[in-house]
Write a protein that holds these residues in place. Structure first.
Motif, PDB file in Angstrom:
ATOM      1  N   ILE A  29      50.775  40.940  39.682  1.00 55.13           N
ATOM      2  CA  ILE A  29      49.469  40.699  39.046  1.00 55.13           C
ATOM      3  C   ILE A  29      48.705  39.617  39.801  1.00 55.13           C
ATOM      4  O   ILE A  29      47.505  39.771  40.095  1.00 55.13           O
ATOM      5  CB  ILE A  29      49.657  40.333  37.559  1.00 55.13           C
ATOM      6  N   VAL A  30      49.370  38.512  40.164  1.00 50.57           N
ATOM      7  CA  VAL A  30      48.661  37.468  40.921  1.00 50.57           C
ATOM      8  C   VAL A  30      48.245  38.011  42.282  1.00 50.57           C
ATOM      9  O   VAL A  30      47.142  37.753  42.779  1.00 50.57           O
ATOM     10  CB  VAL A  30      49.551  36.220  41.048  1.00 50.57           C
ATOM     11  N   ALA A  33      45.156  40.054  41.925  1.00 55.54           N
ATOM     12  CA  ALA A  33      43.954  39.235  41.735  1.00 55.54           C
ATOM     13  C   ALA A  33      43.459  38.699  43.079  1.00 55.54           C
ATOM     14  O   ALA A  33      42.259  38.726  43.381  1.00 55.54           O
ATOM     15  CB  ALA A  33      44.252  38.076  40.781  1.00 55.54           C
ATOM     16  N   ALA A  36      41.966  41.433  45.032  1.00 56.79           N
ATOM     17  CA  ALA A  36      40.663  41.798  44.476  1.00 56.79           C
ATOM     18  C   ALA A  36      39.572  40.892  45.023  1.00 56.79           C
ATOM     19  O   ALA A  36      38.486  41.361  45.382  1.00 56.79           O
ATOM     20  CB  ALA A  36      40.704  41.696  42.950  1.00 56.79           C
ATOM     21  N   VAL A  37      39.857  39.585  45.118  1.00 58.98           N
ATOM     22  CA  VAL A  37      38.851  38.664  45.652  1.00 58.98           C
ATOM     23  C   VAL A  37      38.560  38.996  47.109  1.00 58.98           C
ATOM     24  O   VAL A  37      37.402  39.053  47.535  1.00 58.98           O
ATOM     25  CB  VAL A  37      39.342  37.208  45.518  1.00 58.98           C
ATOM     26  N   GLY A  40      36.616  42.400  47.298  1.00 57.67           N
ATOM     27  CA  GLY A  40      35.253  42.304  46.766  1.00 57.67           C
ATOM     28  C   GLY A  40      34.353  41.475  47.650  1.00 57.67           C
ATOM     29  O   GLY A  40      33.204  41.835  47.888  1.00 57.67           O
ATOM     30  N   TYR A  41      34.852  40.348  48.165  1.00 57.61           N
ATOM     31  CA  TYR A  41      34.005  39.471  48.976  1.00 57.61           C
ATOM     32  C   TYR A  41      33.690  40.102  50.319  1.00 57.61           C
ATOM     33  O   TYR A  41      32.580  39.987  50.822  1.00 57.61           O
ATOM     34  CB  TYR A  41      34.683  38.114  49.168  1.00 57.61           C
ATOM     35  N   HIS A  44      31.156  42.732  49.808  1.00 61.87           N
ATOM     36  CA  HIS A  44      29.926  42.187  49.224  1.00 61.87           C
ATOM     37  C   HIS A  44      29.582  42.863  47.905  1.00 61.87           C
ATOM     38  O   HIS A  44      28.420  43.116  47.620  1.00 61.87           O
ATOM     39  CB  HIS A  44      28.773  42.376  50.226  1.00 61.87           C
ATOM     40  N   ALA A  45      30.602  43.180  47.084  1.00 64.02           N
ATOM     41  CA  ALA A  45      30.343  43.858  45.811  1.00 64.02           C
ATOM     42  C   ALA A  45      31.291  43.298  44.756  1.00 64.02           C
ATOM     43  O   ALA A  45      32.506  43.379  44.903  1.00 64.02           O
ATOM     44  CB  ALA A  45      30.559  45.359  45.954  1.00 64.02           C
ATOM     45  N   LEU A  46      30.725  42.739  43.687  1.00 69.32           N
ATOM     46  CA  LEU A  46      31.565  42.160  42.630  1.00 69.32           C
ATOM     47  C   LEU A  46      32.281  43.252  41.844  1.00 69.32           C
ATOM     48  O   LEU A  46      33.406  43.067  41.368  1.00 69.32           O
ATOM     49  CB  LEU A  46      30.682  41.337  41.700  1.00 69.32           C
ATOM     50  N   CYS A  49      35.588  44.196  43.247  1.00 66.19           N
ATOM     51  CA  CYS A  49      36.614  43.189  42.955  1.00 66.19           C
ATOM     52  C   CYS A  49      37.362  43.547  41.680  1.00 66.19           C
ATOM     53  O   CYS A  49      38.593  43.570  41.646  1.00 66.19           O
ATOM     54  CB  CYS A  49      35.923  41.832  42.821  1.00 66.19           C
ATOM     55  N   PHE A  50      36.615  43.897  40.628  1.00 67.08           N
ATOM     56  CA  PHE A  50      37.290  44.175  39.363  1.00 67.08           C
ATOM     57  C   PHE A  50      37.949  45.537  39.347  1.00 67.08           C
ATOM     58  O   PHE A  50      38.973  45.726  38.692  1.00 67.08           O
ATOM     59  CB  PHE A  50      36.303  44.006  38.197  1.00 67.08           C
ATOM     60  N   TYR A  53      41.253  44.943  40.896  1.00 66.23           N
ATOM     61  CA  TYR A  53      42.169  44.245  39.993  1.00 66.23           C
ATOM     62  C   TYR A  53      42.757  45.211  38.972  1.00 66.23           C
ATOM     63  O   TYR A  53      43.956  45.183  38.681  1.00 66.23           O
ATOM     64  CB  TYR A  53      41.445  43.094  39.298  1.00 66.23           C
ATOM     65  N   VAL A  57      46.677  46.193  38.284  1.00 61.31           N
ATOM     66  CA  VAL A  57      47.369  46.091  36.994  1.00 61.31           C
ATOM     67  C   VAL A  57      47.984  47.437  36.622  1.00 61.31           C
ATOM     68  O   VAL A  57      49.101  47.503  36.087  1.00 61.31           O
ATOM     69  CB  VAL A  57      46.395  45.601  35.907  1.00 61.31           C
TER      70      VAL A  57
ATOM     71  N   PHE B  14      49.591  38.553  30.198  1.00 57.02           N
ATOM     72  CA  PHE B  14      49.542  37.827  31.476  1.00 57.02           C
ATOM     73  C   PHE B  14      48.404  38.340  32.351  1.00 57.02           C
ATOM     74  O   PHE B  14      47.716  37.569  33.033  1.00 57.02           O
ATOM     75  CB  PHE B  14      50.873  37.954  32.199  1.00 57.02           C
ATOM     76  N   ALA B  15      48.189  39.666  32.329  1.00 60.73           N
ATOM     77  CA  ALA B  15      47.096  40.232  33.125  1.00 60.73           C
ATOM     78  C   ALA B  15      45.744  39.732  32.628  1.00 60.73           C
ATOM     79  O   ALA B  15      44.838  39.461  33.428  1.00 60.73           O
ATOM     80  CB  ALA B  15      47.154  41.762  33.089  1.00 60.73           C
ATOM     81  N   THR B  18      45.255  36.148  33.791  1.00 60.34           N
ATOM     82  CA  THR B  18      44.919  36.096  35.220  1.00 60.34           C
ATOM     83  C   THR B  18      43.483  36.532  35.445  1.00 60.34           C
ATOM     84  O   THR B  18      42.779  35.974  36.293  1.00 60.34           O
ATOM     85  CB  THR B  18      45.860  36.999  36.020  1.00 60.34           C
ATOM     86  N   LEU B  22      40.574  34.459  37.275  1.00 59.56           N
ATOM     87  CA  LEU B  22      39.780  35.036  38.363  1.00 59.56           C
ATOM     88  C   LEU B  22      38.295  34.837  38.108  1.00 59.56           C
ATOM     89  O   LEU B  22      37.530  34.449  39.003  1.00 59.56           O
ATOM     90  CB  LEU B  22      40.118  36.529  38.468  1.00 59.56           C
ATOM     91  N   TRP B  83      27.627  37.877  46.730  1.00 63.93           N
ATOM     92  CA  TRP B  83      28.235  38.956  45.933  1.00 63.93           C
ATOM     93  C   TRP B  83      28.056  38.751  44.430  1.00 63.93           C
ATOM     94  O   TRP B  83      28.184  39.660  43.650  1.00 63.93           O
ATOM     95  CB  TRP B  83      29.704  39.117  46.280  1.00 63.93           C
ATOM     96  N   TYR B 155      25.972  37.067  38.273  1.00 64.23           N
ATOM     97  CA  TYR B 155      26.666  37.930  37.329  1.00 64.23           C
ATOM     98  C   TYR B 155      27.646  37.107  36.499  1.00 64.23           C
ATOM     99  O   TYR B 155      27.762  37.279  35.299  1.00 64.23           O
ATOM    100  CB  TYR B 155      27.430  39.031  38.066  1.00 64.23           C
TER     101      TYR B 155
END
Lengths: 118, 181
Positions: A29-30, A33, A36-37, A40-41, A44-46, A49-50, A53, A57, B14-15, B18, B22, B83, B155
């Protein structure tokens, strides 16, 4: 089919398996994350990123939730059952004797997922 | 973590924790992302006149001094889009000191929704909104500044103002009726 039922019926795993599950889940999971950063970075799209993530998961769920066989490699070694003392009626009989009606099994070691495989 | 439901519950919480970490990380690091916008504001002319807002349903309107500005703006704000930027709220204000303290009046604004719209090129624009002192006249007004401010709306995170340019000028008093020029 027997493998599937043993994975999902109650999904019990032994203690070493639970340790492994805990470590794997934290790491995955970490890690998703952080990935994902990065994804996404760089793109250039947020939203990306999600999405990354959530995919991470979902992967963690697939690895951790079903009771895979490699979580059950160290089953708990129970001590052998003690026999009841002959002629003593104060303690309830632990052994099924031919004279007594068979009672419903409620002790943990008597109920196991693998009984389905009989 | 013994059975399926316990694992599901523990891993899901936990997810979610996290995910929260984030989100906080993203929103805290956004103001420190680098950007180099170019900006320039030039004021051509200020005209002041007395008038009254004619509204037949509002009998409380009084004669007041209104100022009309003519200005140019040249700005390239496309590097402010990272972003986490949803839109840029750019606005021009007139800041001045009066007998009642510090005043700030917004006279023009525009929402910039993408890099394509981020190059501002205004020539001889007038103010969108009326410039009138709270006390109906510009009597105790001094030290006026024409300021260009950009507010990047993220955002995730907190909005804040970024002052770009500031041009000092003075607001002339309106001629009273009957005064010879």
């Amino acid at each position: 089919m027997a493998l599937l039922t043993s994975m999902f019926e109650s999904g019990r795993i032994d203690f070493k398996g639970q340790e492994l599950v805990s470590k794997l889940a934290t790491f995955l999971i970490v890690g998703s994350a952080l990935a994902a950063v990065v994804v996404g970075y760089s793109q250039h799209a947020l939203s990306l990123c999600f999405y990354t993530y959530v995919a991470g998961v979902a992967l963690t769920y697939i690895v951790v939730l079903p009771a895979w066989p490699f979580y059950k490699r160290n089953p708990v070694k129970w001590l052998p059952r003690k026999q009841a003392v002959a002629g003593n009626n104060t303690a309830p009989a632990l052994v099924d004797s031919p004279n007594q009606p068979t009672s419903r099994k409620t002790l943990v070691e008597d109920v196991s997922d693998d009984e389905m495989d009989n | 973590m013994n059975n399926f439901l316990q694992r599901l519950s523990g891993i899901t919480s936990f997810a979610m924790s996290t995910l929260m970490a984030l989100v906080v990380l993203i929103s805290l690091t956004t103001p420190f992302l680098p950007s180099n916008p170019t900006h320039a504001v030039q004021l051509h002319n200020v005209q002041t006149t007395t008038g009254r807002m004619m509204d037949p349903y509002d009998k409380t309107s009084r004669t007041a001094e209104y100022a009309r500005l003519t200005f140019d703006v040249d700005a390239d704000l496309s590097s402010m889009f990272n972003w986490n930027t949803k839109l840029l709220f750019t606005y021009i204000t007139v800041d001045y000191q009066s007998s009642s303290g510090f005043n700030r009046v917004v006279i023009w604004d525009r929402i910039v929704r993408g890099k394509r719209q981020a190059k501002l090129k205004l020539r001889k624009h007038h103010n969108k909104y009326l410039l009138r002192n709270f006390a109906q006249t510009f009597e105790s007004v001094e030290g006026a500044n024409l300021t260009l401010i950009v507010n990047p709306v993220p955002y995730l995170g907190v909005m804040y103002d970024k002052t770009m340019s500031s041009v000092p000028f003075s607001i002339p008093r309106a001629l009273k009726a009957g005064d010879k020029k």
